[in-house]
Design an enzyme around this catalytic site. Structure first.
Site, short mmCIF file in Angstrom:
data_model
loop_
_atom_site.label_atom_id
_atom_site.label_comp_id
_atom_site.label_asym_id
_atom_site.label_seq_id
_atom_site.Cartn_x
_atom_site.Cartn_y
_atom_site.Cartn_z
N SER A 61 -0.99 33.29 -3.57
CA SER A 61 -1.79 34.25 -4.34
C SER A 61 -1.01 34.57 -5.61
CB SER A 61 -1.95 35.52 -3.50
OG SER A 61 -2.41 36.60 -4.28
N TYR A 113 1.82 42.45 2.40
CA TYR A 113 0.97 41.31 2.02
C TYR A 113 1.59 40.55 0.84
CZ TYR A 113 -2.82 38.49 0.17
OH TYR A 113 -3.55 37.43 -0.31
#
Ligand code: NAP
Length: 258
Positions: free
Chosen positions: A138, A151
């Site tokens: 990401s 995360y």
């Protein structure tokens, strides 16, 4: 015919990867927890593209799940040519308040299962000196992420691990790539509890479709690109992480996740 294994194929980017690989006549092994969804997807892809789709429903956050998946594929005598480690989720909240069980499962899914599956399938690929691996990172990998600290850290791991492994395997017939999407319209937002966060709700950041992200990922993977960042804005965001002072980026990301 070649076969792709896609984790997290029951929705979002993983489902789009399944469609793309089926379109170019790869057989598929698809996995996630929601069996009914997977079976419906399998039936549709088999009808639309005349490919074989094997469904193996599993909770990949369970420690034995990667071995179970690998053994089940071996028993069926399927050879995996492309491994798409896509399954993952985010979890929003201040670390002092977040639930450890959810965080631990996220680490097990985003980091442990991805690494374990890579270990198992890359060994087989090395025997054939052929194969492709794509890991889902990401743009979160490039910054510390206050209010989504764990995360962001899982994606920094995926980024570092994949880039290092691609270097280790550079003289082999195996390519290892990492896809770093920015905000993408999937079930991710609801699962992560960020539907109302500034990042997704105020239109400040472009939100891509899952189809577009998967297509860019697929094309990058086929070209053997190591780092694949869809979109100019996301490329800029990754690049600027090297020159933005940490106190500024942490403040900005904290406010995006308020
Ligand atoms: P999504 O629509 O929520 O898809 C996540 C997939 O992972 C689903 O198929 C889900 O299926 C599966 N999954 C979740 N927990 C699992 C578990 N314990 N075991 C097995 N499978 C599990 O979200 P997405 O956006 O497509 O996410 C795909 C990847 O892209 C993730 O790694 C995510 O971190 C990354 N990403 C997303 C964005 C974004 O903005 N959407 C941005 C950057 C990176 P089941 O619920 O059926 O198990």
């Amino acid at each position: 015919m070649k076969t792709a294994l896609i984790t997290g194929a029951s929705s979002g980017i993983g489902l789009e990867f399944a469609r793309l690989f089926a379109h170019v006549h790869y057989n598929l092994v698809i996995t996630a927890r929601r069996e009914k969804k997977l079976r419906d997807i399998a039936q549709q892809l088999e009808n639309d593209y005349a490919v074989n789709v094997t469904v193996i429903p599993l909770d990949l956050a369970k420690p034995d799940a990667p071995d179970e998946l690998y053994n089940s594929i071996k028993e069926k005598k399927i050879t995996i040519d492309a491994l798409i480690n896509n399954a993952g989720y985010g979890y929003h909240g201040s670390f002092k308040d977040t639930d450890w069980t959810k965080e631990q499962d996220m680490i097990r899914l985003n980091i442990t299962a991805l690494t374990h599956l890579t270990k198992l399938f890359v060994k087989d690929m090395l025997e054939r000196n052929e194969g492709k691996v794509l890991n889902l990172s990401s743009t979160a990998a490039f910054y510390p992420g206050p209010n989504m600290a764990v995360y962001y850290a899982t994606k920094a791991y995926v980024q570092s691990f994949t880039e290092a492994l691609s270097h280790e395997l550079k003289d082999s017939g195996i390519t290892v790539s990492v896809l770093c999407p920015g905000p993408t319209d999937t079930e991710f937002q609801e699962r992560a509890g960020v539907t109302d966060s500034a990042l997704f709700s105020n239109g400040m950041m472009p939100v891509a479709s899952a189809r577009k992200v998967a297509k860019i990922g697929y094309e990058g993977l086929m070209k053997g690109k190591i780092v694949i960042i869809p979109g100019v804005f996301n490329k800029l965001s990754a690049w600027s992480s090297g020159i933005t002072p940490g106190f500024i980026s942490k403040r900005v990301i904290e406010s995006l996740h308020e």
